[in-house]
Design an enzyme around this catalytic site. Structure first.
Site, PDB file in Angstrom:
ATOM      1  N   ASP A 101      28.644  40.994  39.318  1.00 41.75           N
ATOM      2  CA  ASP A 101      28.482  39.684  39.929  1.00 41.75           C
ATOM      3  C   ASP A 101      29.347  39.461  41.160  1.00 41.75           C
ATOM      4  O   ASP A 101      29.648  38.331  41.529  1.00 41.75           O
ATOM      5  CB  ASP A 101      28.817  38.623  38.877  1.00 41.75           C
ATOM      6  CG  ASP A 101      30.187  38.863  38.253  1.00 41.75           C
ATOM      7  OD1 ASP A 101      31.000  39.576  38.865  1.00 41.75           O
ATOM      8  OD2 ASP A 101      30.443  38.338  37.154  1.00 41.75           O
ATOM      9  N   GLU A 123      24.455  45.500  34.281  1.00 38.88           N
ATOM     10  CA  GLU A 123      25.081  44.271  33.739  1.00 38.88           C
ATOM     11  C   GLU A 123      24.315  43.034  34.239  1.00 38.88           C
ATOM     12  O   GLU A 123      24.879  42.055  34.723  1.00 38.88           O
ATOM     13  CB  GLU A 123      26.558  44.165  34.102  1.00 38.88           C
ATOM     14  CG  GLU A 123      27.341  43.196  33.231  1.00 38.88           C
ATOM     15  CD  GLU A 123      28.799  43.043  33.672  1.00 38.88           C
ATOM     16  OE1 GLU A 123      29.070  42.323  34.636  1.00 38.88           O
ATOM     17  OE2 GLU A 123      29.655  43.692  33.044  1.00 38.88           O
ATOM     18  N   GLU A 137      30.603  33.956  41.291  1.00 38.44           N
ATOM     19  CA  GLU A 137      29.932  35.050  40.568  1.00 38.44           C
ATOM     20  C   GLU A 137      28.600  34.657  39.931  1.00 38.44           C
ATOM     21  O   GLU A 137      27.671  35.461  39.887  1.00 38.44           O
ATOM     22  CB  GLU A 137      30.879  35.628  39.504  1.00 38.44           C
ATOM     23  CG  GLU A 137      32.030  36.466  40.063  1.00 38.44           C
ATOM     24  CD  GLU A 137      33.225  35.652  40.512  1.00 38.44           C
ATOM     25  OE1 GLU A 137      33.202  34.403  40.377  1.00 38.44           O
ATOM     26  OE2 GLU A 137      34.199  36.242  41.024  1.00 38.44           O
ATOM     27  N   HIS A 213      42.864  35.851  37.135  1.00 43.14           N
ATOM     28  CA  HIS A 213      42.580  36.005  38.570  1.00 43.14           C
ATOM     29  C   HIS A 213      41.441  35.133  39.092  1.00 43.14           C
ATOM     30  O   HIS A 213      41.076  35.212  40.247  1.00 43.14           O
ATOM     31  CB  HIS A 213      42.243  37.465  38.884  1.00 43.14           C
ATOM     32  CG  HIS A 213      40.911  37.905  38.358  1.00 43.14           C
ATOM     33  ND1 HIS A 213      40.694  38.165  37.034  1.00 43.14           N
ATOM     34  CD2 HIS A 213      39.726  38.108  38.971  1.00 43.14           C
ATOM     35  CE1 HIS A 213      39.449  38.527  36.853  1.00 43.14           C
ATOM     36  NE2 HIS A 213      38.823  38.490  38.013  1.00 43.14           N
ATOM     37  N   ARG A 215      39.084  32.699  40.818  1.00 41.22           N
ATOM     38  CA  ARG A 215      39.173  31.844  41.998  1.00 41.22           C
ATOM     39  C   ARG A 215      39.033  30.355  41.649  1.00 41.22           C
ATOM     40  O   ARG A 215      39.734  29.509  42.188  1.00 41.22           O
ATOM     41  CB  ARG A 215      38.046  32.266  42.944  1.00 41.22           C
ATOM     42  CG  ARG A 215      38.038  31.691  44.296  1.00 41.22           C
ATOM     43  CD  ARG A 215      36.878  32.290  45.053  1.00 41.22           C
ATOM     44  NE  ARG A 215      37.183  33.624  45.545  1.00 41.22           N
ATOM     45  CZ  ARG A 215      37.724  33.859  46.724  1.00 41.22           C
ATOM     46  NH1 ARG A 215      38.008  32.869  47.528  1.00 41.22           N
ATOM     47  NH2 ARG A 215      37.969  35.081  47.124  1.00 41.22           N
ATOM     48  N   HIS A 246      47.774  39.875  39.275  1.00 37.27           N
ATOM     49  CA  HIS A 246      46.781  40.199  40.307  1.00 37.27           C
ATOM     50  C   HIS A 246      47.426  40.020  41.686  1.00 37.27           C
ATOM     51  O   HIS A 246      48.188  39.073  41.898  1.00 37.27           O
ATOM     52  CB  HIS A 246      45.595  39.243  40.149  1.00 37.27           C
ATOM     53  CG  HIS A 246      44.371  39.671  40.885  1.00 37.27           C
ATOM     54  ND1 HIS A 246      44.188  39.401  42.221  1.00 37.27           N
ATOM     55  CD2 HIS A 246      43.270  40.345  40.486  1.00 37.27           C
ATOM     56  CE1 HIS A 246      43.012  39.892  42.598  1.00 37.27           C
ATOM     57  NE2 HIS A 246      42.444  40.473  41.567  1.00 37.27           N
TER      58      HIS A 246
HETATM   59  N1  UDP Z   1      42.413  46.387  34.246  1.00 37.85           N
HETATM   60  C1  UDP Z   1      43.217  47.460  34.629  1.00 37.85           C
HETATM   61  N2  UDP Z   1      44.519  47.213  34.950  1.00 37.85           N
HETATM   62  C2  UDP Z   1      45.076  45.965  34.901  1.00 37.85           C
HETATM   63  C3  UDP Z   1      44.241  44.877  34.511  1.00 37.85           C
HETATM   64  C4  UDP Z   1      42.923  45.126  34.196  1.00 37.85           C
HETATM   65  O1  UDP Z   1      42.757  48.604  34.685  1.00 37.85           O
HETATM   66  O2  UDP Z   1      46.270  45.805  35.199  1.00 37.85           O
HETATM   67  C5  UDP Z   1      40.981  46.646  33.937  1.00 37.85           C
HETATM   68  C6  UDP Z   1      40.500  46.175  32.595  1.00 37.85           C
HETATM   69  O3  UDP Z   1      40.614  47.192  31.630  1.00 37.85           O
HETATM   70  C7  UDP Z   1      39.040  45.779  32.848  1.00 37.85           C
HETATM   71  C8  UDP Z   1      38.998  45.458  34.319  1.00 37.85           C
HETATM   72  O4  UDP Z   1      40.220  45.900  34.875  1.00 37.85           O
HETATM   73  O5  UDP Z   1      38.161  46.853  32.609  1.00 37.85           O
HETATM   74  C9  UDP Z   1      38.801  43.988  34.545  1.00 37.85           C
HETATM   75  O6  UDP Z   1      38.883  43.693  35.886  1.00 37.85           O
HETATM   76  P1  UDP Z   1      39.087  42.221  36.434  1.00 37.85           P
HETATM   77  O7  UDP Z   1      39.691  41.385  35.379  1.00 37.85           O
HETATM   78  O8  UDP Z   1      39.798  42.361  37.740  1.00 37.85           O
HETATM   79  O9  UDP Z   1      37.613  41.733  36.782  1.00 37.85           O
HETATM   80  P2  UDP Z   1      36.465  41.054  35.933  1.00 37.85           P
HETATM   81  O10 UDP Z   1      36.218  41.919  34.748  1.00 37.85           O
HETATM   82  O11 UDP Z   1      36.898  39.670  35.580  1.00 37.85           O
HETATM   83  O12 UDP Z   1      35.293  41.034  36.853  1.00 37.85           O
END
Ligand code: UDP
Length: 375
Positions: A101, A123, A137, A213, A215, A246
């Site tokens: 997204d 997804e 998103e 993180h 927004r 983040h």
């Molecule tokens: N993740 C990582 N290191 C960190 C924090 C998260 O590798 O310090 C991984 C986590 O395992 C997951 C992904 O990052 O698979 C999630 O990414 P994020 O939260 O940035 O994005 P979202 O999933 O909300 O789109």
């Protein structure tokens, strides 16, 4: 398209979660000698993406390096659309794959549509039902879904979401989420190498792992969530919070200011394996992340989701996720309860987001698509 041979598949990646979730798809597609897999990175988040490209050994063929300081959503989208479009005109792929997204996924989907290239959305079908949560998103994924020829949805619920919106069943494939493919293969590796970083801290304290993180939470909501974290350590002597912060300056500043405490560790974003290892050893996870909401139940970890809305409702339905919203009181109350009565909350929610074979199913259906369209 004359046959299934020599197909160029362009995979577009912009952020950390896209790399984590597309790594197993790229690996699977590369096993088929009929395909040339071309990876294109917008680098929507430069450092976080690079960390993952390295971990998963994803070779990038075209890197637009588009991240800029204080980039606006529209500014980034415009640049990404233009660059992806130019590349598509040049290499003329037979299929585009986007994931999730992000603005990268939305720009890739639109460029694919403009160039009349079949689009696969990995997804697909997630919906919070609120255009502004998560922002932007929800709109990005609606756009990508509407432009797709192949919709790879993680769950029956996401399939239902699409059918409710009038999507034809013939384009929808329930595959599970590829995040579980990555998780399973890496848990195996960690266990085999006995790589879990067990240290005295983990024995002495109850560990709460935090990631934030979104927004749409910046400002008042984020401050409430951070204050709740501080309340939790103050009210529980045995709790240690570990929070990989983040890099977004909006979050960095607020976290550094509010979370000064001996039992709160603010650390840099972790490598995937270190993060996975930490998830496995934590007693509770508080997050607004999409991916973490999917991974934690597979590891039997309870999650408090500090967001107003979630598109991952399966975890809530199964009782392994609590949607607290950005309410300071709700976060503190639920965290206290979980920390103090862990057995009550240790439900097995193993396969709600997939069985680890999503990428294989995706590759199989892509092959069928090419065959069908070559007649
Ligand atoms: N993740 C990582 N290191 C960190 C924090 C998260 O590798 O310090 C991984 C986590 O395992 C997951 C992904 O990052 O698979 C999630 O990414 P994020 O939260 O940035 O994005 P979202 O999933 O909300 O789109």
């Amino acid at each position: 398209m004359k046959n299934n041979k020599n197909k160029k598949i362009m995979v577009i990646i912009g952020t950390r979660p896209e790399a984590i979730k597309l790594a197993p798809v790229i690996k699977e597609l590369r096993k088929d000698s009929n395909y040339t897999v071309i990876v294109c990175a917008t680098a929507q988040h430069r450092d976080l993406l690079d960390q993952m490209l390295e971990t998963f050994k994803i070779k990038v063929h075209y890197d637009f390096n588009l991240m800029s300081k204080n980039q606006s959503v529209a500014g980034f989208f415009q640049k990404a659309l233009e660059e992806i479009n130019k590349l598509m005109e040049k290499i003329k792929p037979d299929m585009t794959i986007v994931q999730g997204d992000t603005s990268t996924a939305a720009a890739g989907a639109l460029a694919s549509f403009y160039n009349k290239i079949p689009l696969a959305h990995v997804e697909a079908g997630l919906r919070s039902g609120d255009m502004k949560n998560p922002f932007p998103e929800e709109v990005n994924r609606i756009l990508a879904d509407n432009l797709s020829d192949l919709l790879f949805v993680p769950t029956e619920q996401s399939k239902k979401n699409l059918i409710k919106e009038g999507f034809g069943k013939s384009k929808i494939y329930v595959t599970g989420n590829t995040v579980i493919d990555t998780l399973k293969s890496n848990v195996k590796k960690l266990k085999k190498n006995k790589d879990l970083q067990c240290c005295t801290l983990f024995k002495k304290f109850k560990i709460i792992l935090v990631t934030l993180h979104r927004r749409e939470s910046f400002g008042k909501d984020m401050l409430n969530i951070l204050k709740a974290l501080k309340d939790i350590v103050k009210q529980n002597e045995k709790v240690l919070i570990i929070y990989p912060v983040h890099p977004n300056p909006n979050i960095q500043k607020a976290a550094q200011e509010i979370l000064k405490h001996a039992r709160i560790m603010l650390i840099k974003p972790l490598s995937y394996l270190d993060f996975l290892s930490l998830m496995m050893q934590s007693d509770l996870i508080i997050t607004d992340s999409g991916g973490v909401q999917e991974e934690a139940p597979a590891l039997k970890k309870y999650v408090i989701v500090a967001r107003k809305k979630t598109e991952r409702t399966e975890g809530i339905d199964k009782g392994c996720v609590f949607l607290s919203g950005p309410s300071r009181a709700k976060i503190v109350k639920s965290a206290n309860e979980i920390i103090r009565n862990p057995k009550k909350f240790s439900r097995a929610c193993k396969n709600i987001y997939g069985d680890g074979n999503a990428s294989k199913k995706i590759a199989k259906n892509i092959a069928c698509f090419f065959k069908k369209n070559s007649k």
